[in-house]
Every structure is written in C-alpha cells, then in structure tokens.
Design a protein around this motif. Structure first.
Motif, PDB file in Angstrom:
ATOM      1  N   ALA A  94       7.506  90.986 -20.445  1.00 37.20           N
ATOM      2  CA  ALA A  94       7.089  91.071 -19.046  1.00 37.20           C
ATOM      3  C   ALA A  94       5.731  90.402 -18.847  1.00 37.20           C
ATOM      4  O   ALA A  94       5.410  89.996 -17.731  1.00 37.20           O
ATOM      5  CB  ALA A  94       7.042  92.529 -18.577  1.00 37.20           C
ATOM      6  N   GLU A  95       4.961  90.252 -19.917  1.00 32.71           N
ATOM      7  CA  GLU A  95       3.695  89.519 -19.820  1.00 32.71           C
ATOM      8  C   GLU A  95       3.938  88.077 -19.391  1.00 32.71           C
ATOM      9  O   GLU A  95       3.092  87.467 -18.746  1.00 32.71           O
ATOM     10  CB  GLU A  95       2.961  89.531 -21.160  1.00 32.71           C
ATOM     11  CG  GLU A  95       2.470  90.898 -21.581  1.00 32.71           C
ATOM     12  CD  GLU A  95       1.868  90.889 -22.970  1.00 32.71           C
ATOM     13  OE1 GLU A  95       1.291  89.857 -23.382  1.00 32.71           O
ATOM     14  OE2 GLU A  95       1.965  91.919 -23.653  1.00 32.71           O
ATOM     15  N   THR A  97       7.260  87.037 -18.066  1.00 33.71           N
ATOM     16  CA  THR A  97       8.292  86.930 -17.038  1.00 33.71           C
ATOM     17  C   THR A  97       8.070  87.835 -15.843  1.00 33.71           C
ATOM     18  O   THR A  97       8.819  87.759 -14.878  1.00 33.71           O
ATOM     19  CB  THR A  97       9.670  87.262 -17.644  1.00 33.71           C
ATOM     20  OG1 THR A  97       9.659  88.627 -18.091  1.00 33.71           O
ATOM     21  CG2 THR A  97      10.013  86.344 -18.793  1.00 33.71           C
ATOM     22  N   GLY A  98       7.082  88.719 -15.943  1.00 30.24           N
ATOM     23  CA  GLY A  98       6.849  89.652 -14.853  1.00 30.24           C
ATOM     24  C   GLY A  98       7.904  90.743 -14.830  1.00 30.24           C
ATOM     25  O   GLY A  98       8.458  91.128 -15.858  1.00 30.24           O
ATOM     26  N   GLU A  99       8.203  91.199 -13.648  1.00 32.22           N
ATOM     27  CA  GLU A  99       9.121  92.329 -13.467  1.00 32.22           C
ATOM     28  C   GLU A  99      10.491  92.073 -14.096  1.00 32.22           C
ATOM     29  O   GLU A  99      11.152  93.008 -14.545  1.00 32.22           O
ATOM     30  CB  GLU A  99       9.260  92.616 -11.960  1.00 32.22           C
ATOM     31  CG  GLU A  99      10.014  93.886 -11.627  1.00 32.22           C
ATOM     32  CD  GLU A  99       9.337  95.148 -12.152  1.00 32.22           C
ATOM     33  OE1 GLU A  99      10.069  96.106 -12.456  1.00 32.22           O
ATOM     34  OE2 GLU A  99       8.091  95.179 -12.249  1.00 32.22           O
ATOM     35  N   ARG A 100      10.925  90.814 -14.143  1.00 34.59           N
ATOM     36  CA  ARG A 100      12.244  90.494 -14.707  1.00 34.59           C
ATOM     37  C   ARG A 100      12.366  90.902 -16.168  1.00 34.59           C
ATOM     38  O   ARG A 100      13.456  91.169 -16.647  1.00 34.59           O
ATOM     39  CB  ARG A 100      12.533  89.004 -14.573  1.00 34.59           C
ATOM     40  CG  ARG A 100      12.767  88.565 -13.144  1.00 34.59           C
ATOM     41  CD  ARG A 100      12.956  87.101 -13.080  1.00 34.59           C
ATOM     42  NE  ARG A 100      11.707  86.488 -13.554  1.00 34.59           N
ATOM     43  CZ  ARG A 100      11.399  85.226 -13.458  1.00 34.59           C
ATOM     44  NH1 ARG A 100      12.249  84.387 -12.935  1.00 34.59           N
ATOM     45  NH2 ARG A 100      10.246  84.765 -13.891  1.00 34.59           N
ATOM     46  N   ARG A 102      10.870  93.551 -17.546  1.00 34.40           N
ATOM     47  CA  ARG A 102      10.553  94.976 -17.717  1.00 34.40           C
ATOM     48  C   ARG A 102      11.675  95.759 -18.395  1.00 34.40           C
ATOM     49  O   ARG A 102      11.436  96.510 -19.333  1.00 34.40           O
ATOM     50  CB  ARG A 102      10.219  95.589 -16.364  1.00 34.40           C
ATOM     51  CG  ARG A 102       9.734  96.999 -16.443  1.00 34.40           C
ATOM     52  CD  ARG A 102       9.216  97.448 -15.049  1.00 34.40           C
ATOM     53  NE  ARG A 102       8.738  98.799 -15.123  1.00 34.40           N
ATOM     54  CZ  ARG A 102       9.502  99.865 -14.862  1.00 34.40           C
ATOM     55  NH1 ARG A 102      10.766  99.708 -14.499  1.00 34.40           N
ATOM     56  NH2 ARG A 102       8.996 101.073 -14.954  1.00 34.40           N
ATOM     57  N   GLU A 103      12.899  95.587 -17.927  1.00 34.23           N
ATOM     58  CA  GLU A 103      14.021  96.353 -18.480  1.00 34.23           C
ATOM     59  C   GLU A 103      14.233  96.030 -19.962  1.00 34.23           C
ATOM     60  O   GLU A 103      14.428  96.935 -20.785  1.00 34.23           O
ATOM     61  CB  GLU A 103      15.300  96.068 -17.693  1.00 34.23           C
ATOM     62  CG  GLU A 103      16.458  96.952 -18.089  1.00 34.23           C
ATOM     63  CD  GLU A 103      17.680  96.697 -17.215  1.00 34.23           C
ATOM     64  OE1 GLU A 103      18.781  96.655 -17.778  1.00 34.23           O
ATOM     65  OE2 GLU A 103      17.517  96.542 -15.987  1.00 34.23           O
ATOM     66  N   ASP A 105      11.966  94.926 -22.002  1.00 34.84           N
ATOM     67  CA  ASP A 105      10.815  95.469 -22.731  1.00 34.84           C
ATOM     68  C   ASP A 105      10.995  96.962 -22.995  1.00 34.84           C
ATOM     69  O   ASP A 105      10.716  97.442 -24.104  1.00 34.84           O
ATOM     70  CB  ASP A 105       9.520  95.246 -21.951  1.00 34.84           C
ATOM     71  CG  ASP A 105       9.020  93.817 -22.034  1.00 34.84           C
ATOM     72  OD1 ASP A 105       9.616  93.015 -22.786  1.00 34.84           O
ATOM     73  OD2 ASP A 105       8.024  93.505 -21.346  1.00 34.84           O
TER      74      ASP A 105
END
Length: 162
Positions: A94-95, A97-100, A102-103, A105
């Motif tokens: 997520a660092e 890709t951002g929110e994409r 998160r799951e 990670d």
C-alpha cells in the motif's frame, strides 16, 4: 479496412513506445559491470566475470568474500525485485499502490511471512548467521554506494532499503 489500418497504427505506436522505453531504461540504468570497484570489508581480491548473457562468475580466496560479492552482484542485477519482494512479504505494498494494496497487505500480515522470517533468523546458529550476514553486507555495500539504482526506484518514488 479502416479497422485494419487503425490496428496497424496502434501496433507501430506500441512498438515505438517499447523501443523508446527500453532506450530510456538502458540510458538511465548503467550499472558498472566491468573495471575496478573498491569495496570495504573484503579480506582479499575478488574477481567477477560476466558471460555474454550477463551471468556473473565470482572468484575469491575467502568464502566470506565470495558471499559478500554475491550479495553485491545480486543487488546490481535485482535490487528493485528484492525490494518489492520484501515489501510484498511484509504487507507493505500500500506504500506504493495506496488503498488498492490495503487488502493484500492485510492478508500478507495475517499470514506473517516477514514475522516468521525474523523468528527463524533468530534461531540460526552463529556460523549460519555469519554466512548469510556476509551476503547481506554485500547487498548493503551496493546500496551504500548510492548510485546505479534501477530507474524503477525513481518511477516508484521509493529508495532501496538496506
């Protein structure tokens, strides 16, 4: 017929973009692969010779120097891949890709690959830890030089981590 011409134009444009991208990559990714590189921490001389495919062959008088050189050469060739693998295993995508990311990670942190790797590293005996430590020192020696990093780092907006 118009669709065929448009498809040909798109194909030519894609080929030109690939060639231009490859040229930019080669221009910006100039890792020193020949000549003399002075590295602190070696006990003796080390020779690295690459074949026509870029495959490195390392000769050293001491096994610790061989491992150090292997780490350095691996970082020359695969530092960005090493960084991404570390980030995926630690659940840190997520660092980039951002929110994409998160799951994924959350999933990777739940699985705990990085946590288990740290646990197993603590279980290594002193000789094995020293063995792998020399390899890691070589990777870090390449990073400390602070140059020749793959362009992917700049494009991703990150720095290599020791």
């Amino acid at each position: 017929m118009k669709g065929l011409k448009a498809g040909a134009v798109v194909t030519v444009l894609l080929i030109l973009a690939a060639v231009a991208g490859g040229t930019v990559y080669l221009h910006h990714h100039r890792v020193q692969r020949d000549g003399l590189i002075l590295l602190p921490g070696l006990q003796g001389p080390v020779t690295v010779v690459r074949d026509t495919n870029g495959m490195p062959y390392i000769q050293a008088q001491h096994s610790g120097d061989l491992l150090y050189a292997q780490g350095f050469v691996t970082a020359q060739d695969r530092l960005f891949q090493m960084q991404l693998t570390r980030m995926v295993a630690a659940g840190r995508m997520a660092e980039l890709t951002g929110e994409r990311g998160r799951e994924g990670d959350i999933r990777m942190r739940t699985i705990g690959i990085a946590r288990q790797a740290r646990r197993h590293a603590r279980m290594l005996d002193r000789r094995t830890r020293r063995f792998w430590g020399r390899y890691v020192e070589g990777v870090n020696a390449f990073i400390r030089r602070g140059r020749d990093f793959p362009i992917e780092f700049k494009l991703a907006g990150i720095e290599p981590e020791r």
